[in-house]
Design an enzyme around this catalytic site. Structure first.
Site, PDB file in Angstrom:
ATOM      1  N   ASP A  15      45.421  15.280  30.854  1.00 31.06           N
ATOM      2  CA  ASP A  15      45.082  16.675  30.531  1.00 31.06           C
ATOM      3  C   ASP A  15      46.319  17.551  30.690  1.00 31.06           C
ATOM      4  O   ASP A  15      47.382  17.078  31.095  1.00 31.06           O
ATOM      5  CB  ASP A  15      43.918  17.160  31.414  1.00 31.06           C
ATOM      6  CG  ASP A  15      44.239  17.092  32.898  1.00 31.06           C
ATOM      7  OD1 ASP A  15      45.373  16.711  33.264  1.00 31.06           O
ATOM      8  OD2 ASP A  15      43.342  17.417  33.699  1.00 31.06           O
ATOM      9  N   ASN A  63      35.613  15.385  23.319  1.00 31.69           N
ATOM     10  CA  ASN A  63      36.785  15.888  22.589  1.00 31.69           C
ATOM     11  C   ASN A  63      36.549  16.073  21.092  1.00 31.69           C
ATOM     12  O   ASN A  63      37.321  16.765  20.433  1.00 31.69           O
ATOM     13  CB  ASN A  63      38.010  14.983  22.820  1.00 31.69           C
ATOM     14  CG  ASN A  63      38.645  15.169  24.182  1.00 31.69           C
ATOM     15  OD1 ASN A  63      39.246  14.241  24.730  1.00 31.69           O
ATOM     16  ND2 ASN A  63      38.541  16.363  24.761  1.00 31.69           N
TER      17      ASN A  63
END
Ligand code: FPP
Length: 187
Positions: A15, A63
């Site tokens: 991330d 996502n």
């Protein structure tokens, strides 16, 4: 000075790519590209220091909610990474496993994943790519497989233990990671 043994298994939740790019006034996809490059360096470094398993959480089931542009950019990077990894596999002695429901990926990317998994007889590091991966999704998939084995008479419901269940997870045959890294700095 004592030399500590490296962890057997390191996992990275990749991330912070978007934030990294934003800080530099770059598009999010540039952050993903930099993330993929860093990961390549990390994988080679892990091989050098003797880490056996490296897991990267590259794309979650959530996502897909990102913009179509961003998803396409990430898929392009994955394809490029795997194409290059396939060419360098013998040299790098890295093998690949994929954790997640690959059926939602493009046929082209699915084929690259299959090819990468095939060519991995003799290796130093095993890289596990979590692609279209979700923890709950994995549990549901494992429960379906166990239920199928019960229906087939292979197991009885009461046979199920933590140990038996772990054999239905994508991570079967992989020791738990000793170290989990979130490059964004989030905990
Ligand atoms: C999360 O960071 C990252 C992603 C959703 C995609 C990561 C995938 C790649 C870079 C593709 C190639 C991968 C490898 C390992 C070769 P974020 O953008 O959500 O960061 P943010 O939290 O700062 O927004």
């Amino acid at each position: 000075e004592t030399k500590m043994a490296p962890p057997q298994h390191i996992a990275i939740i990749m991330d912070g790519n978007g934030r990294w790019a934003k800080q530099r006034g770059l598009p999010r996809t540039a952050g993903h590209a930099a993330g993929a490059e860093s990961f390549r360096r990390i994988a080679n470094y892990c091989r050098e220091i003797g880490v056996k398993y490296l897991t990267v959480y590259a794309f979650s089931t959530e996502n897909w909610k990102r913009s179509a542009d961003e998803v396409a950019g990430i898929m392009r990077l994955l394809r490029k990474y795997l194409e290059e990894a396939l060419m360098d596999m013998e040299k790098n002695r890295v093998c690949f496993r994929f954790f997640g429901d690959l059926s939602k990926l493009s046929p082209e990317l699915q084929k690259l994943c299959r090819d990468a998994e095939k060519r991995s007889e003799d290796y130093d590091v095993q890289v596990n790519f979590c692609l279209n991966y979700g923890g709950r999704d994995e549990i549901a998939a494992a429960a379906r497989s166990f239920a199928a084995d019960v229906a087939a008479g292979i197991h009885k419901p009461e046979d199920l233990t933590e140990e038996l269940f772990s054999g239905y997870l994508y991570s079967k045959n992989v020791p738990d990671p000793e170290l989990i890294i979130r490059p964004s700095g989030e905990k």
